[in-house]
Design an enzyme around this catalytic site. Structure first.
Site, PDB file in Angstrom:
ATOM      1  N   PRO A   1       0.827  -1.223   0.000  1.00  0.00           N
ATOM      2  CG  PRO A   1      -0.682  -1.510   1.754  1.00  0.00           C
ATOM      3  CD  PRO A   1       0.592  -2.052   1.188  1.00  0.00           C
TER       4      PRO A   1
ATOM      5  CD  GLU B   1      -1.420  -4.757   9.825  1.00  0.00           C
ATOM      6  OE1 GLU B   1      -1.322  -3.531   9.699  1.00  0.00           O
ATOM      7  OE2 GLU B   1      -2.430  -5.394   9.476  1.00  0.00           O
TER       8      GLU B   1
END
Ligand code: 9D3
Length: 249
Positions: A92, A119
């Site tokens: 991301p 994560e």
């Protein structure tokens, strides 16, 4: 060209490689996709590939050592034949994938694609090995596998012989950078809705003007940023500018 993909979910890739206009390119090895299941490089005793983050907080971190073992196996396997390839991480935090990046990759010898999960990866793997981080945009996915498949699809459809002559002409035609015009096929009338008559006229010059004007109108309404970019790149003709100056948005 060759893509090596490091992933916890290699089974997600197989169905995508077997359908559509890109299938032949994959099955012949024109685009050689090799999957490297990260679990194969897990710590032997626990098969772990993730662990809790130092400093605390929710979510797990992908361990650096299994990733480094997978990458070493790829480098060794590539050393025989394939030219050096960049390591691309889907994240991301990456720069957004664009068609111009896709075109550059399509003209290259390929890449090593790393699909993150949880994560994210231990930062030391990124610092040591990752050449480029790519995102698909500002929305949240569960991991890098769909982004990797997206890149493979976008790159593979640009390989010679994958698209038909008309579609590949469109790739480098004057029209690129604008949204596409609307398309119609049979039936000629659907209840009250007829196909625009010009498309049935057989007058190819009039059809080309109509299509160009629809492209310009749609792009100006929905993506004025693309009009600005096309103008700056010198891709708008005098006729295009005249039409744009006449339409009410
Ligand atoms: C709370 C912080 N989150 C970052 C936005 C954590 C986080 C969410 C999702 C960490 C990793 C992921 C998994 N996403 C990807 O691996 C990913 C992704 C995406 O979520 N959106 C757009 N492009 C991409 S490329 C890889």
């Amino acid at each position: 060209m060759r893509f090596d993909v490091v992933t916890l979910f290699p089974e997600l890739f197989d169905p995508f490689l077997k359908v559509g206009v890109t299938r032949r390119a994959y099955s012949t090895g024109q685009v050689d996709v090799r999957l490297w299941p990260l679990r194969d490089h897990a710590d032997n005793t626990y098969r772990r590939i993730d662990d809790r983050a130092y400093g605390g907080g929710p979510g797990m971190v992908m361990l650096v050592e299994p990733l480094e073992r997978a990458l070493a196996a790829i480098r060794q396997d590539r050393a025989e034949a394939a030219p050096a390839a960049p390591v691309i991480l889907f994240s991301p935090a990456g720069t957004t994938l664009t068609q111009s990046r896709v075109q550059a990759l399509a003209a290259s010898h390929g890449a090593i694609l790393v699909c993150g999960r949880y994560e994210g990866l231990d930062q030391r793997f990124i610092d040591r090995h990752v050449d480029e981080e790519l995102s698909l945009g500002d929305f949240v996915l569960s991991g890098g596998e769909l982004p990797a498949l997206t890149l493979l699809d976008a790159v593979t459809r640009l390989q010679p012989g994958v698209l038909n002559a008309a579609a590949s002409h469109e790739q480098d035609s004057f029209s690129d950078g604008l949204l596409d015009c609307p398309h119609y096929s049979r039936p000629e009338t659907l209840g009250d809705d007829a196909v625009p008559p010009v498309l049935l006229s057989g007058h190819h010059a009039h059809i080309a003007v109509w299509r160009r004007e629809r492209q310009l109108e749609l792009t100006a309404r929905r993506r004025p940023d693309l009009i600005t970019a096309a103008r700056q790149a010198g891709r708008l003709s005098r006729a295009d500018e005249l039409y744009l100056s006449k339409i009410r948005l």
